[in-house]
Structure formats: structure tokens, C-alpha cells
Design a protein around this motif. Structure first.
Motif, PDB file in Angstrom:
ATOM      1  N   LYS A 164     -11.805  -2.221   1.647  1.00  0.00           N
ATOM      2  CA  LYS A 164     -10.610  -1.657   1.093  1.00  0.00           C
ATOM      3  C   LYS A 164     -10.468  -2.145  -0.594  1.00  0.00           C
ATOM      4  N   THR A 169       0.982  -1.231   0.041  1.00  0.00           N
ATOM      5  CA  THR A 169       0.006  -0.008   0.020  1.00  0.00           C
ATOM      6  C   THR A 169       1.033   1.235  -0.128  1.00  0.00           C
ATOM      7  N   TYR A 210      -6.457  -7.267  -1.675  1.00  0.00           N
ATOM      8  CA  TYR A 210      -7.356  -6.806  -0.732  1.00  0.00           C
ATOM      9  C   TYR A 210      -8.453  -8.165  -0.732  1.00  0.00           C
ATOM     10  N   THR A 227     -13.324   0.031  -1.990  1.00  0.00           N
ATOM     11  CA  THR A 227     -12.597   1.772  -2.111  1.00  0.00           C
ATOM     12  C   THR A 227     -11.634   1.705  -3.148  1.00  0.00           C
TER      13      THR A 227
END
Length: 412
Positions: free
Chosen positions: A125, A96, A117, A128
Motif C-alpha cells: 500500500k 484512508t 503504511y 501504491t
């Protein structure tokens, strides 16, 4: 060669990459550095891929630190390989940080993060990431959708996986492909919905999508779970017509398991013998089949063949023999293999111990049962069938109770 430049080293690494000899690539990299040859953007991706396949974070981090020390920034290909390495080594936090530092992110990089993820069950996540990539002007593609579907399916969240699959099917841009179908089929089979897996497979064929070895292995496993011998034979017939499927190791192992569990040991052995490059799964599956059937002599012969071939039995090997012969009611034989497992200095686990305790019950060997029970206590092994303390039921108590009852009767 009196002089080896970066192209020479890259060629050798490329060859080992094709062969899947990833440890050799790592060794070559360190030799290359020791000779003072500076790696380029063709070398680093190969080394990072090798670390990914080996799941060796330590070496991967070492190579990354070296890359930083020589101030080598790398192109998009290098950054993708580095990102993939951290993700596959389970270091999402580092991946990340690296991802956020990359100025120009392409769809491949975004998909790596979504998949990383999703494969870990962190769907908040993952989703997202999908939103952020849209905001960044990068459109999700079929790989993005497949990553979400695969993640949900592997996590057992089949409703969500099916919803995303349906949305993908209704999309104008792309339709479910082989990866999408296989993820959904495998997810249903692995989570106990074998009938639904077979229904999905039929739908996939009606859509004109041709299966691969992963799809076939899941479908054969579904037939195994449902004891559908005839249907499994039909799938086998389909594999015979397709040369690529017939020679695939995963498919071969699935067929051995299918016939063995359907009590067709001759057919299982025939498929086993057809596998040219057997792995440990092949041997273990055939041995477990002999054990469940109670074929002691065949199991011994196959163990000897393993030794001749230089294949070392593992914990799964012995567990399959112990539990198989116990299920067949041959407790004495099961304890013989339990003894051999101890002689081989293998670590005992819950399967080994529960199988041995059940065998002790069959032969009414209280003394050995108590010794195994003592081993469990000394090594603090948790023999429970449920995670909830309120519902915990000890395997040891379940198998030892009949023995203690026999002991009590003898005392009377």
C-alpha cells in the motif's frame, strides 16, 4: 480575564504545545467548548496534535465528531493534523477514508499516508501510494523516500532499505540526508548487524553529514553490542565536543548502558549523575548495571534515591535486578528482588519468571521453584523460546529440571 475569546484560548494552547503538556491542551479545549467559544482553524490542529502525541483515539474521535457537528470543514492545516492523528493512533482505515474524501491533496498528506503504511510494514500500500501521488501530479520528495527507507529498516528488511537508499543516492533531485542515514544505521543496529551500522556511520561522516542524538545513540548501542570499549570512548569524546549531544537524554542513557555493560561502573555512574532530567530508563539502566556486576549495596542505595526522587520502579526495573544478579550467580539476592517485586504488586512476565526460576536453580530451592511453576500454569503464561510448536522449549522446564534432579537425589 472577565472575557476570554478564541485568541486567548489559542495562546494558552500554544504555550502548552511548546511545553509538551498535551493533556492540558485537551482540558483547555473542553473548557473552551463549555464556555461557548467556537474553535477555529488555529485551535483544532493543536488539539489533534495533542491527541496524536497522547495516542488518545477516543478523545481525538470526540473532537472530530464535534467538528462535524458544528459543520466546521477546516483548511488544509486542520485536515493534515486530523489525518496525522488517526495515523498515529493506529486507525489507518479511518485515515484512508478521510484521505480519499480530501479533494486537494498536497505532498505532506501523501507522505503521511506513505509513512503510515510503511511504519506498519504494509509496503504494498505504501508503494501504491507513491505511484498514485505521481498520477495525481504530486512529485515524491525526500520525505517520501525517507519514509520508505525507515519503514523497511524498522521491519528488518535491510536489503530493501539499502536498495532504496542506493537509488536515492543515485538520484539527481536529492541525496540521502541525516534522516536517511540514521534510519539505515538504526535499522542495522536493531537487527543485530552492529558492525555494518558502524561502517555506515563512518561513511556518513565521510559524506559530511553531521549526526544527531538518534544517530549517536544507535552507534553507541552498536559499540555496546560489540563490546568495543575504545571505539565507544571515541564516540563519547565526539559527543563532549558537541554541546547539544552531550546534554541529550537519549545519548546520556546510551552512554550509561554502554559503560555499564562494558563493566566500567564508575564511568557509567559518572554519566548517570550528569543527566539533569533523568527518566525511568536512566534509573533502570544504572540499576541493571549494578546487578550484573553484583553490586548489591550500590543497587539498594540507588533504589532508595529513586524513592526520594519520587520515581516509581516498574516491571523493567525489577526484571533488570532479578536477571542481573542471577547472571552474576547471586541467586539469593535475585530472589530477594523477586519477592520485593511481588510485594509491589507488579505483574510478572516471562523475564521475571525465567530469572526467578534460574535463581531457584542456583540456590536449589525446589519448593519455591514449584510454586513459581504453579503460578505459570494457573495464569496460562507461555514460556517458550520459539513461535513454532515443533521447536518450543519451555523456560520453566529448562530451569526446573536441575531442581527436580536434586529432589530425586535427596529422595534416594
Amino acid at each position: 480575564m472577565p472575557e476570554r475569546n478564541v485568541f486567548s484560548w489559542t495562546s494558552m494552547m500554544g504555550m502548552y504545545n511548546v511545553l509538551g503538556c498535551y493533556e492540558e491542551i485537551v482540558n483547555l479545549f473542553y473548557l473552551m467548548i463549555s464556555e461557548g467559544v467556537r474553535p477555529d482553524h488555529f485551535v483544532f490542529p493543536k488539539v489533534f496534535k495533542a491527541c496524536s502525541e497522547l495516542k488518545d483515539f477516543r478523545v481525538g474521535k470526540d473532537v472530530y465528531d464535534y467538528m462535524i457537528s458544528i459543520e466546521f470543514e477546516g483548511n488544509a492545516c486542520v485536515k493534515r493534523a486530523l489525518l496525522d492523528m488517526f495515523i498515529k493512533c493506529g486507525r489507518m482505515e479511518i485515515a484512508t477514508e478521510l484521505f480519499e474524501e480530501i479533494e486537494y491533496k498536497d505532498v505532506v498528506m501523501w507522505n503521511m499516508m506513505v509513512s503510515g503504511y510503511a511504519s506498519r510494514g504494509d509496503f504494498d500500500k505504501a508503494l501504491t501510494c507513491v505511484k498514485d501521488m505521481k498520477l495525481d501530479g504530486v512529485l515524491p520528495d525526500q520525505v517520501t523516500w525517507n519514509s520508505i527507507i525507515t519503514g523497511y529498516a524498522q521491519s528488518g528488511r535491510l536489503k530493501e532499505a539499502s536498495n532504496w537508499f542506493s537509488q536515492m543516492n543515485d538520484s539527481k533531485d536529492f541525496k540521502p540526508n541525516l534522516v536517511s542515514w540514521t534510519a539505515l544505521i538504526a535499522g542495522h543496529e536493531q537487527n543485530g548487524y552492529s558492525s555494518q551500522a558502524l561502517h555506515l556511520f563512518k561513511q556518513m561522516l565521510n559524506q559530511g553529514v553531521k549526526p544527531n542524538s538518534r544517530t549517536i545513540a544507535s552507534v553507541i548501542s552498536a559499540c555496546t553490542n560489540l563490546s568495543m570499549l575504545q571505539h565507544g570512548k571515541e564516540i563519547h569524546g565526539y559527543c563532549i565536543k558537541k554541546d547539544g549531544l552531550r546534554s541529550d537524554l537519549m545519548v546520556g542513557n546510551s552512554l550509561v548502558d554502554f559503560y555499564a555493560k562494558c563493566q566500567c561502573l564508575d564511568a557509567a555512574r559518572l554519566e548517570f549523575d550528569k543527566i539533569k532530567q533523568k527518566d525511568l530508563v536512566s534509573w533502570n539502566t544504572m540499576l541493571a548495571g549494578y546487578a550484573v556486576k553484583g553490586s548489591y549495596e550500590d543497587a539498594i542505595k540507588l533504589l532508595n534515591e529513586m524513592e526520594i526522587q519520587g520515581v516509581e520502579p516498574d516491571t523493567v526495573t525489577w526484571n533488570g535486578l532479578i536477571t542481573g544478579f542471577t547472571q552474576n550467580g547471586q541467586g539469593e539476592t535475585a530472589l530477594e528482588f523477586f519477592y520485593r517485586m511481588n510485594q509491589a504488586d507488579m505483574d510478572l512476565n516471562i523475564t521475571s519468571i525465567s530469572g526467578a526460576l534460574a535463581a531457584c536453580t542456583q540456590v536449589k530451592d525446589l519448593k519455591l521453584g514449584k510454586e513459581i511453576h504453579g503460578y505459570v500454569i494457573r495464569h496460562c503464561i507461555q514460556l517458550s523460546t520459539a513461535s513454532s510448536p515443533q521447536k518450543t522449549l519451555s523456560f520453566g522446564i529448562r530451569f526446573l529440571l536441575p531442581l527436580y534432579k536434586v529432589d530425586k537425589l535427596l529422595m534416594l
